[in-house]
Write a protein that holds these residues in place. Structure first.
Motif, PDB file in Angstrom:
ATOM      1  N   SER A 114       0.835  -1.207   0.000  1.00 31.92           N
ATOM      2  CA  SER A 114       0.000   0.000   0.000  1.00 31.92           C
ATOM      3  C   SER A 114       0.866   1.252   0.000  1.00 31.92           C
ATOM      4  CB  SER A 114      -0.895   0.030   1.229  1.00 31.92           C
ATOM      5  OG  SER A 114      -1.894  -0.924   1.129  1.00 31.92           O
ATOM      6  N   ASN A 115       1.936   1.242   0.839  1.00 29.59           N
ATOM      7  CA  ASN A 115       2.798   2.412   0.928  1.00 29.59           C
ATOM      8  C   ASN A 115       3.456   2.729  -0.408  1.00 29.59           C
ATOM      9  OD1 ASN A 115       2.196   2.636   3.572  1.00 29.59           O
ATOM     10  ND2 ASN A 115       4.096   1.734   4.339  1.00 29.59           N
ATOM     11  N   PHE A 117       2.313   2.080  -3.468  1.00 30.60           N
ATOM     12  CA  PHE A 117       1.356   2.693  -4.391  1.00 30.60           C
ATOM     13  C   PHE A 117       1.006   4.111  -3.938  1.00 30.60           C
ATOM     14  CE2 PHE A 117       0.446  -1.808  -5.506  1.00 30.60           C
ATOM     15  CZ  PHE A 117       0.799  -1.698  -6.831  1.00 30.60           C
ATOM     16  N   SER A 118       0.947   4.297  -2.617  1.00 26.76           N
ATOM     17  CA  SER A 118       0.647   5.623  -2.098  1.00 26.76           C
ATOM     18  C   SER A 118       1.739   6.616  -2.496  1.00 26.76           C
ATOM     19  CB  SER A 118       0.525   5.501  -0.578  1.00 26.76           C
ATOM     20  OG  SER A 118       0.441   6.750   0.000  1.00 26.76           O
ATOM     21  N   SER A 121       1.302   7.602  -6.082  1.00 28.77           N
ATOM     22  CA  SER A 121       0.225   8.591  -6.239  1.00 28.77           C
ATOM     23  C   SER A 121       0.709   9.977  -5.875  1.00 28.77           C
ATOM     24  CB  SER A 121      -0.950   8.235  -5.331  1.00 28.77           C
ATOM     25  OG  SER A 121      -1.716   7.235  -5.903  1.00 28.77           O
ATOM     26  N   SER A 124       2.672  11.557  -8.523  1.00 27.58           N
ATOM     27  CA  SER A 124       1.928  11.983  -9.709  1.00 27.58           C
ATOM     28  C   SER A 124       1.445  13.425  -9.567  1.00 27.58           C
ATOM     29  CB  SER A 124       0.760  11.040  -9.991  1.00 27.58           C
ATOM     30  OG  SER A 124      -0.259  11.247  -9.064  1.00 27.58           O
ATOM     31  N   GLN A 363      -1.972  -1.951  -8.866  1.00 27.80           N
ATOM     32  CA  GLN A 363      -2.629  -2.389  -7.636  1.00 27.80           C
ATOM     33  C   GLN A 363      -4.035  -2.918  -7.864  1.00 27.80           C
ATOM     34  OE1 GLN A 363      -3.438   0.675  -4.692  1.00 27.80           O
ATOM     35  NE2 GLN A 363      -3.246   2.236  -6.258  1.00 27.80           N
ATOM     36  N   ASN A 364      -4.622  -2.575  -8.996  1.00 28.77           N
ATOM     37  CA  ASN A 364      -5.971  -3.086  -9.260  1.00 28.77           C
ATOM     38  C   ASN A 364      -5.987  -4.134 -10.363  1.00 28.77           C
ATOM     39  OD1 ASN A 364      -7.184  -1.383  -7.333  1.00 28.77           O
ATOM     40  ND2 ASN A 364      -6.969   0.321  -8.775  1.00 28.77           N
ATOM     41  N   THR A 374      -2.875  -7.158  -3.471  1.00 31.42           N
ATOM     42  CA  THR A 374      -3.410  -7.105  -2.108  1.00 31.42           C
ATOM     43  C   THR A 374      -4.280  -8.317  -1.796  1.00 31.42           C
ATOM     44  OG1 THR A 374      -3.403  -4.723  -2.281  1.00 31.42           O
ATOM     45  CG2 THR A 374      -4.684  -5.655  -0.499  1.00 31.42           C
ATOM     46  N   TYR A 377      -2.120 -11.334  -1.297  1.00 28.22           N
ATOM     47  CA  TYR A 377      -1.486 -11.329   0.030  1.00 28.22           C
ATOM     48  C   TYR A 377      -2.522 -11.687   1.101  1.00 28.22           C
ATOM     49  CZ  TYR A 377       0.832  -9.841   4.244  1.00 28.22           C
ATOM     50  OH  TYR A 377       1.355  -9.824   5.506  1.00 28.22           O
ATOM     51  N   GLY A 378      -3.746 -11.130   0.952  1.00 34.87           N
ATOM     52  CA  GLY A 378      -4.820 -11.470   1.891  1.00 34.87           C
ATOM     53  C   GLY A 378      -5.067 -12.969   1.933  1.00 34.87           C
ATOM     54  N   ASN A 379      -4.971 -13.622   0.751  1.00 37.10           N
ATOM     55  CA  ASN A 379      -5.176 -15.075   0.718  1.00 37.10           C
ATOM     56  C   ASN A 379      -4.082 -15.809   1.479  1.00 37.10           C
ATOM     57  OD1 ASN A 379      -7.405 -14.674  -0.819  1.00 37.10           O
ATOM     58  ND2 ASN A 379      -6.422 -15.136  -2.776  1.00 37.10           N
TER      59      ASN A 379
ATOM     60  N   ALA B  49      -7.948 -11.722   6.515  1.00 37.36           N
ATOM     61  CA  ALA B  49      -7.779 -11.499   5.073  1.00 37.36           C
ATOM     62  C   ALA B  49      -8.601 -10.300   4.622  1.00 37.36           C
ATOM     63  CB  ALA B  49      -8.192 -12.753   4.302  1.00 37.36           C
ATOM     64  N   VAL B  52      -6.863  -7.127   5.420  1.00 38.97           N
ATOM     65  CA  VAL B  52      -5.776  -6.758   4.499  1.00 38.97           C
ATOM     66  C   VAL B  52      -6.337  -5.871   3.392  1.00 38.97           C
ATOM     67  CG1 VAL B  52      -4.171  -7.654   2.777  1.00 38.97           C
ATOM     68  CG2 VAL B  52      -4.374  -8.784   4.980  1.00 38.97           C
ATOM     69  N   SER B  59      -5.990   2.929   3.002  1.00 43.36           N
ATOM     70  CA  SER B  59      -4.740   3.634   2.699  1.00 43.36           C
ATOM     71  C   SER B  59      -4.828   4.309   1.324  1.00 43.36           C
ATOM     72  CB  SER B  59      -3.575   2.643   2.770  1.00 43.36           C
ATOM     73  OG  SER B  59      -2.673   2.827   1.736  1.00 43.36           O
ATOM     74  N   THR B  63      -4.474   8.222   0.407  1.00 45.28           N
ATOM     75  CA  THR B  63      -3.590   8.714  -0.647  1.00 45.28           C
ATOM     76  C   THR B  63      -4.334   9.651  -1.585  1.00 45.28           C
ATOM     77  OG1 THR B  63      -2.464   6.618  -0.527  1.00 45.28           O
ATOM     78  CG2 THR B  63      -2.006   7.978  -2.445  1.00 45.28           C
TER      79      THR B  63
END
Lengths: 455, 297
Positions: A114-115, A117-118, A121, A124, A363-364, A374, A377-379, B49, B52, B59, B63
């Motif tokens: 997340s950091n 991608f933040s 942004s 940009s 990220q998407n 994401t 990673y959650g999985n 999960a 996450v 976040s 941003t």
């Protein structure tokens, strides 16, 4: 024929039997806190009667043997459940250590992604700012070092488990030697027709410990018992024990051999079963998932970065050192140190942020096994959490089962002091009674002797 | 001996019951202290999960909000700069109308022309306004956008490019945040520098002043039209900011329902486990102290 003398013998015989029975009671009371002790009961037997004419006289009592009270089937159930519990115990404690790496916090892989991608942004909004570019590089290197740390921590845990495996194998060898020795003593006592209860108790304790370490099947035979693992590898046969050995295998971890055969993957119960499952399946699977995530991210970022232009107007290069496949997570690194080399621009002009949209879009995108970074990673978090959670639940229920089995064993074989006190009184009174009879018969004998010396 | 024998060792059972209640007590107190019931993934794998994803989304919203703040600063600077340009052009027009008055002497017109030269300098400096160290009207170039150039008829040339930047301010929602200086100041439908130059020339030569004034007037109309872009963008950012703030509230509510400790239930569980621990301890202290042996004297 019945005589005063034979009555006297009968009474002293009863005294001896009662004294023997009292010894069993004393031994029980003495071993009230001994682990694995099975209480002994005296088996009293009526002596064969004597027939005189049409009268049948009893000839008293004798102590046939002291018998240990135990349920062999229950003992087997306890062994199985101990093995199950050993497996679950080592499985959950090993994986619990692994899951701390995936606990949500300020510096787990998820938040570092997340950091990154933040920071992109942020860049940009002012694509030519060196400070913001440096922010992207810092976030990228935080992400790679978190990948590296997580992977090396998992590898370290794996080698700790490897040490545990070697230690457990040594314990197994010690136990099998002791069991083989007890087998010999039990057999020789039984061949002499003697009760070997104490040794059997000790052997049961040792077999229980062994079940906690490795899967054990028990086969009773004339020469004591034979112990094998679930797939038939001999551990103990009569007085002979078979040592297991460990040797480094192809994957860099210790494999377990029995007389030259690799039995590592066949072990499923006991501490060893749990250790091997985590060491050879769970941790490698986690590492593979991390590798997939790391190399997926690296590939996507590199191709997005090479599509744009850096601050100097040159075509962008790779952002992460290109690692693919095994070892990606352990070795991934940031390829550039100059913040100007981040390819923010889509047209070569320094103030353009057109290519950052491509980097940010990662990220998407479902770039990793059909999932976004994401979600993937959650999985991973889910799967490690789920394993620990299931293991813990099973461990709880296994503990309950084992506790009930131990209760049951206690109700059969355990020493009750109340019972022993009652027995003690009972034998004491019987002894008293017999002693009284001896006194009485003695007086009667005196009377008989005095018959000859009339005044 | 026909009665059912009971296990004469109740202590292991009690110890394990005690360990259980103490475990419950630890878990409850950790949940209460941290405010979350997911302190490790195994506490609720599915919830962990979900968290996450939730954390990543929140976040992302943060941003976007930060991007909106920086972009808003940029757009406001651009908007107020253009406002100054409009004011300067208004002044140029009124000066031109004043100069067109036939009663003025040559030296009066020269004075007007010199004031217009000052306005032209001011316009140049406005067109080169920076924001956080970067020129805001240079397109996607980082070079100073407007520079003096003797070969150009207006004496000023555009040195930037025609590129524009978009900034992502929401999921799949990006907003154009700049307009190239060429589109604003040197457009065919209203050229700020050319028109002011022409007006200065016309005043100096006393010819075609009327058409030069209408040229400046075109430039004025053009800039006024272009300013709408910034007003719209600022409005959109405001709306998006409101949306993101409410999205953050939604995400926080979702996070709460996934992982927050139910304070009432957990406090009750904590108290219950305390009571259970005390009960276990009381039983353990009373049990097994006596046997029949004590009464046989």
């Amino acid at each position: 024929m019945s005589s005063l003398l034979s009555t006297m013998f009968l009474a002293t015989g009863a005294m001896a039997a009662d004294q023997g029975a009292l010894e069993a009671t004393t031994n029980n009371a003495a071993n009230v806190n001994t682990p694995g002790y099975s209480r002994e009961v005296p088996i009293l037997q009526e002596n064969p009667p004597v027939v005189v004419g049409n009268l049948t006289f009893g000839t008293g009592v004798s102590l046939a043997k002291l018998e240990s009270v135990r349920d062999p089937i229950l003992q087997l159930r306890i062994q199985q459940e101990t093995g199950q519990q050993g497996q679950l115990n080592s499985f959950t404690s090993a994986l619990s250590q692994a899951q701390t790496l995936f606990t949500a916090g300020a510096s787990d892989i998820g938040s570092e992604i997340s950091n990154l991608f933040s920071s992109i942004s942020q860049l940009s909004t002012n694509p030519s700012s060196t400070a913001l570019r440096q922010g992207v590089l810092t976030a990228a290197s935080n992400l790679t070092s978190t990948f590296n740390n997580t992977a090396s921590n998992l590898a370290a845990q794996r080698s700790n488990l490897d040490l545990n495996v070697v230690q457990s194998v040594q314990q197994v060898n010690t136990l099998t030697q002791q069991i083989a020795g007890l087998n010999g003593q039990i057999t020789s006592l039984q061949n002499l027709g003697q009760e070997a209860g104490t040794f059997i108790d000790q052997r049961d304790v040792l077999i229980n410990q062994l079940s906690g370490l490795i899967d054990v099947s028990e086969i009773k035979s004339d020469s004591g018992i034979t112990l094998t693992t679930a797939n038939g590898t001999a551990l103990v046969s009569g007085t002979q024990s078979f040592s297991l050995t460990t040797q480094p295998g192809a994957t860099g971890v210790q494999h377990i051999f029995s007389q030259g055969t690799d039995i590592t993957s066949t072990l499923s119960s006991g501490t060893l079963g749990g250790l091997i499952e985590v060491r050879d399946q769970k941790i490698p699977a986690l590492l593979t998932s991390l590798d997939t995530l790391a190399s997926g991210l690296a590939t996507a970022f590199n191709s997005a970065n090479t599509a744009g232009f850096d601050l100097n107007g040159n075509a962008g290069g790779v952002l992460f050192t290109p690692v693919v496949g095994a070892g990606s997570a352990a070795n991934i690194g940031v390829a550039i140190t100059d913040p100007a080399l981040i390819a923010a621009s889509s047209d070569g002009s320094a103030g353009s942020n057109g290519n950052l949209a491509n980097l940010n879009a990662i990220q998407n995108q479902t770039i990793i096994a059909g999932a976004t970074p994401t979600t993937y990673y959650g999985n991973i978090v889910f799967s490690v959490g789920n394993d620990v959670s299931n293991g813990t639940a099973e461990l709880q229920s296994s503990k309950l089962v084992l506790q009930q089995l131990q209760d049951q064993r206690g109700s059969i074989s355990g020493v009750s002091l109340d019972e022993e006190a009652a027995n003690m009184t009972q034998y004491q009174q019987a002894y008293d009674a017999a002693a009284h009879i001896v006194t009485t018969v003695n007086q009667m004998l005196e009377t008989v002797i005095n018959m000859g010396t009339l005044p | 001996m026909s009665s059912i024998r009971v296990n004469p060792y109740p202590l292991p059972d009690l110890l394990s019951a005690l360990a259980n209640t103490q475990q419950q007590q630890n878990t409850s107190s950790l949940d209460l202290a941290t405010g979350t019931r997911i302190n490790k993934p195994s506490d609720d794998p599915a919830g962990a999960a979900q968290m996450v994803t939730n954390t990543a989304q929140s976040s992302q919203a943060d941003t976007f909000l930060r991007s909106i703040t920086s972009v808003t600063g940029l757009l406001q600077t651009a908007d107020s700069t253009l406002n100054s340009v409009v004011t300067a052009l208004q002044r140029a027009i009124s000066l031109g109308v004043q100069g067109a008055n036939g009663t003025l002497s040559d030296s009066d017109r020269a004075d007007v022309a010199s004031e217009l030269t000052g306005i032209k300098q001011q316009l140049l400096s406005l067109a080169n306004t920076p924001y956080q160290g970067e020129f805001i009207f240079s397109g996607t170039s980082t070079a100073q956008p407007f520079v003096a150039d003797a070969t150009s008829s207006s004496g000023i040339k555009y040195n930037g490019n025609a590129g524009t930047n978009n900034v992502e301010v929401g999921q799949n929602y990006s907003l154009q945040v700049n307009q190239a200086g060429s589109q604003l100041f040197t457009s065919a439908s209203g050229n700020v520098f050319q028109s002011v130059s022409d007006l200065i020339n016309a005043l100096q030569t006393n010819s075609n002043i009327g058409s030069a004034v209408s040229e400046v007037s075109d430039a004025y109309d053009h800039i006024t039209g272009q300013r709408v872009f910034y007003g719209n963008a600022l409005n959109q950012l405001q709306a998006q900011q409101n949306f993101l703030n409410s999205e953050k509230v939604d995400l926080a509510t979702a996070a709460d329902s996934i992982s927050a400790t139910d304070m009432a239930a957990t406090s009750t569980a904590f108290t219950q486990s305390q009571v259970a621990t005390q009960a276990d301890l009381a039983v353990m202290s009373r049990i097994s102290q006596t046997s029949l042996f004590d009464y046989l004297k």
